[in-house]
Design a protein around this motif. Sequence first.
Motif, mmCIF file in Angstrom:
data_model
loop_
_atom_site.group_PDB
_atom_site.id
_atom_site.type_symbol
_atom_site.label_atom_id
_atom_site.label_comp_id
_atom_site.label_asym_id
_atom_site.label_seq_id
_atom_site.Cartn_x
_atom_site.Cartn_y
_atom_site.Cartn_z
ATOM 1 N N GLY A 174 0.821 -1.210 0.000
ATOM 2 C CA GLY A 174 0.000 0.000 0.000
ATOM 3 C C GLY A 174 0.853 1.257 0.000
ATOM 4 O O GLY A 174 0.584 2.212 -0.741
ATOM 5 N N ILE A 175 1.908 1.264 0.816
ATOM 6 C CA ILE A 175 2.786 2.431 0.904
ATOM 7 C C ILE A 175 3.513 2.647 -0.420
ATOM 8 O O ILE A 175 3.674 3.791 -0.877
ATOM 9 C CB ILE A 175 3.796 2.244 2.050
ATOM 10 N N ALA A 176 3.951 1.568 -1.060
ATOM 11 C CA ALA A 176 4.677 1.681 -2.330
ATOM 12 C C ALA A 176 3.806 2.285 -3.422
ATOM 13 O O ALA A 176 4.331 2.869 -4.391
ATOM 14 C CB ALA A 176 5.175 0.304 -2.757
ATOM 15 N N ARG A 177 2.492 2.159 -3.293
ATOM 16 C CA ARG A 177 1.573 2.680 -4.311
ATOM 17 C C ARG A 177 1.287 4.176 -4.151
ATOM 18 O O ARG A 177 0.640 4.766 -5.013
ATOM 19 C CB ARG A 177 0.251 1.900 -4.264
ATOM 20 N N ILE A 178 1.740 4.769 -3.067
ATOM 21 C CA ILE A 178 1.459 6.192 -2.849
ATOM 22 C C ILE A 178 2.208 7.055 -3.849
ATOM 23 O O ILE A 178 1.774 8.152 -4.201
ATOM 24 C CB ILE A 178 1.802 6.584 -1.392
ATOM 25 N N GLY A 179 3.344 6.580 -4.331
ATOM 26 C CA GLY A 179 4.061 7.296 -5.387
ATOM 27 C C GLY A 179 5.106 8.266 -4.883
ATOM 28 O O GLY A 179 5.290 9.337 -5.475
ATOM 29 N N MET A 180 5.782 7.929 -3.806
ATOM 30 C CA MET A 180 6.861 8.768 -3.295
ATOM 31 C C MET A 180 8.190 8.279 -3.860
ATOM 32 O O MET A 180 8.263 7.240 -4.489
ATOM 33 C CB MET A 180 6.890 8.699 -1.759
ATOM 34 N N GLU A 182 12.069 6.754 -3.555
ATOM 35 C CA GLU A 182 12.524 5.557 -2.849
ATOM 36 C C GLU A 182 12.851 5.845 -1.390
ATOM 37 O O GLU A 182 12.414 5.122 -0.488
ATOM 38 C CB GLU A 182 13.744 4.957 -3.553
ATOM 39 N N PHE A 183 13.630 6.911 -1.136
ATOM 40 C CA PHE A 183 14.016 7.229 0.239
ATOM 41 C C PHE A 183 12.789 7.553 1.077
ATOM 42 O O PHE A 183 12.647 7.069 2.212
ATOM 43 C CB PHE A 183 14.992 8.412 0.262
ATOM 44 N N SER A 184 11.878 8.360 0.523
ATOM 45 C CA SER A 184 10.662 8.738 1.258
ATOM 46 C C SER A 184 9.803 7.522 1.548
ATOM 47 O O SER A 184 9.234 7.387 2.633
ATOM 48 C CB SER A 184 9.867 9.764 0.450
ATOM 49 N N THR A 185 9.705 6.614 0.577
ATOM 50 C CA THR A 185 8.900 5.408 0.756
ATOM 51 C C THR A 185 9.420 4.570 1.917
ATOM 52 O O THR A 185 8.662 4.143 2.795
ATOM 53 C CB THR A 185 8.894 4.559 -0.529
ATOM 54 N N PHE A 186 10.729 4.349 1.932
ATOM 55 C CA PHE A 186 11.314 3.541 3.006
ATOM 56 C C PHE A 186 11.217 4.251 4.354
ATOM 57 O O PHE A 186 10.979 3.613 5.384
ATOM 58 C CB PHE A 186 12.773 3.204 2.685
ATOM 59 N N PHE A 187 11.396 5.578 4.365
ATOM 60 C CA PHE A 187 11.311 6.322 5.620
ATOM 61 C C PHE A 187 9.897 6.256 6.189
ATOM 62 O O PHE A 187 9.714 5.989 7.383
ATOM 63 C CB PHE A 187 11.723 7.782 5.407
ATOM 64 N N VAL A 188 8.910 6.505 5.330
ATOM 65 C CA VAL A 188 7.504 6.460 5.778
ATOM 66 C C VAL A 188 7.144 5.058 6.245
ATOM 67 O O VAL A 188 6.457 4.878 7.251
ATOM 68 C CB VAL A 188 6.577 6.915 4.631
ATOM 69 N N TRP A 189 7.601 4.062 5.516
ATOM 70 C CA TRP A 189 7.308 2.668 5.855
ATOM 71 C C TRP A 189 7.904 2.281 7.211
ATOM 72 O O TRP A 189 7.227 1.683 8.053
ATOM 73 C CB TRP A 189 7.863 1.774 4.750
ATOM 74 N N GLY A 214 14.521 -6.299 12.545
ATOM 75 C CA GLY A 214 13.345 -6.098 11.703
ATOM 76 C C GLY A 214 13.611 -5.132 10.570
ATOM 77 O O GLY A 214 13.267 -5.405 9.412
ATOM 78 N N ALA A 215 14.239 -4.001 10.879
ATOM 79 C CA ALA A 215 14.538 -3.007 9.847
ATOM 80 C C ALA A 215 15.454 -3.597 8.780
ATOM 81 O O ALA A 215 15.234 -3.397 7.577
ATOM 82 C CB ALA A 215 15.178 -1.773 10.480
ATOM 83 N N ALA A 216 16.465 -4.339 9.212
ATOM 84 C CA ALA A 216 17.408 -4.937 8.260
ATOM 85 C C ALA A 216 16.714 -5.959 7.358
ATOM 86 O O ALA A 216 16.900 -5.948 6.133
ATOM 87 C CB ALA A 216 18.567 -5.598 9.016
ATOM 88 N N VAL A 217 15.909 -6.837 7.955
ATOM 89 C CA VAL A 217 15.226 -7.876 7.174
ATOM 90 C C VAL A 217 14.220 -7.261 6.206
ATOM 91 O O VAL A 217 14.142 -7.662 5.026
ATOM 92 C CB VAL A 217 14.525 -8.884 8.107
ATOM 93 N N LEU A 218 13.444 -6.289 6.669
ATOM 94 C CA LEU A 218 12.432 -5.671 5.809
ATOM 95 C C LEU A 218 13.080 -4.995 4.605
ATOM 96 O O LEU A 218 12.656 -5.190 3.463
ATOM 97 C CB LEU A 218 11.614 -4.655 6.607
ATOM 98 N N VAL A 219 14.099 -4.196 4.855
ATOM 99 C CA VAL A 219 14.747 -3.461 3.758
ATOM 100 C C VAL A 219 15.441 -4.420 2.789
ATOM 101 O O VAL A 219 15.267 -4.320 1.565
ATOM 102 C CB VAL A 219 15.758 -2.443 4.318
ATOM 103 N N LEU A 220 16.220 -5.353 3.320
ATOM 104 C CA LEU A 220 16.948 -6.280 2.460
ATOM 105 C C LEU A 220 16.005 -7.168 1.654
ATOM 106 O O LEU A 220 16.297 -7.514 0.501
ATOM 107 C CB LEU A 220 17.892 -7.147 3.302
ATOM 108 N N SER A 221 14.861 -7.533 2.255
ATOM 109 C CA SER A 221 13.912 -8.390 1.531
ATOM 110 C C SER A 221 13.314 -7.657 0.334
ATOM 111 O O SER A 221 13.164 -8.238 -0.746
ATOM 112 C CB SER A 221 12.802 -8.871 2.469
ATOM 113 N N VAL A 222 12.978 -6.393 0.525
ATOM 114 C CA VAL A 222 12.383 -5.617 -0.567
ATOM 115 C C VAL A 222 13.411 -5.342 -1.656
ATOM 116 O O VAL A 222 13.153 -5.537 -2.849
ATOM 117 C CB VAL A 222 11.795 -4.286 -0.034
#
Length: 245
Positions: A174-180, A182-189, A214-222
């Motif tokens: 859902g967050i990825a669809r907002i259209g920000m 890359e940096f903003s998307t990850f920060f908001v997420w 959690g932060a490491a796994v989430l970011v690396l997975s995406v």
Amino acid sequence: MQKSTEKVLSRDLKLRNRKITHYFYISSVLYMSALVIMGFWPTYFSHVFNEFPVRHWSMHAHALIFIGWLLLLLVQISLVASNNVKLHRKLGVAGGLYGILMLVFGVSAAFMLPLERIESGAWTLDRGASFLIHPLGDLVIFVAFFIPALYYRRKSEIHKRLILIASLMLVFPGIARIGMGEFSTFFVWLFPLLAGASLDIMFRKRVHFLYLLGAAVLVLSVVGRYYISGSALWLETGRYLLSIF
């Protein structure tokens, strides 16, 4: 007299910290809910109040079940905040079963979306195969944190952080669809994790390792899935998985 005063101050401080923590988790769920609605508003939620979107029934079930998950989180946090831990734990059993339901319909939606778009001609088979790794990966990460959360359900400091991380993985689409950007998307997420880490520093003088993990796994997975999705090995795998359905 001094010791008595120190005990009162210590108790008041713990109560204050506890209230702030509850507000943090309630706010996090409301924050995630708002972002999901914003992300899916143009393609789904806005049509619900106008012309009901034409989708396979499992897609509607998936949307309804996911909204139910966010509501369940809100109820569970509110029960803990009101000291109704007994009911919270009873409802937690239903929450475990609900997590299985989330997984089943999540897998269904992961396949149904690319299949519908391939059938309509909007996507090629390779694009559908490439896309498939993203929702399936979200579910794998969700399960990887949700199962330990159930195991550590009586250790609240671990349990609540694992539930938050698991839920954050599910709201990323859902967050990825907002259209920000890359940096903003990850920060908001990841903002709830950053806020939680800040509270840890305030209250515990150190960040809980689960926030870092959690932060490491989430970011690396995406990021990892982004690069893997176009590889020949995954495209072959994705085409095979889609052919099953």
